[in-house]
Design a protein around this motif. Sequence first.
Motif: not given
Length: 78
Positions: A58-78
């Motif tokens: 209907y809207s001709q768009s991809y959507i997230y059906s759930d509230n999503m957030k992509l996170e790609i990161k590096f974290r330094k371990n102590n």
Amino acid sequence: MSVAVYFERIQRLDELISKKAKGTPQELASKIGISKRMLHEYLLVMKDMGASIQYCRYSQSYIYSDNMKLEIKFRKNN
């Protein structure tokens, strides 16, 4: 293709889905600079990672059906 380019494309795809960018799968693929087939492969990877992505005809768009957030990161371990 480098890993950095791969992640950049996934991040760009996430931005467009989050913004509910309108367009057919071919148009979305063009916005990212990939083929329609590659778009589907990226979407499968994202779904395998837990993203709930759907295409709304209907809207001709991809959507997230759930509230999503992509996170790609590096974290330094102590």
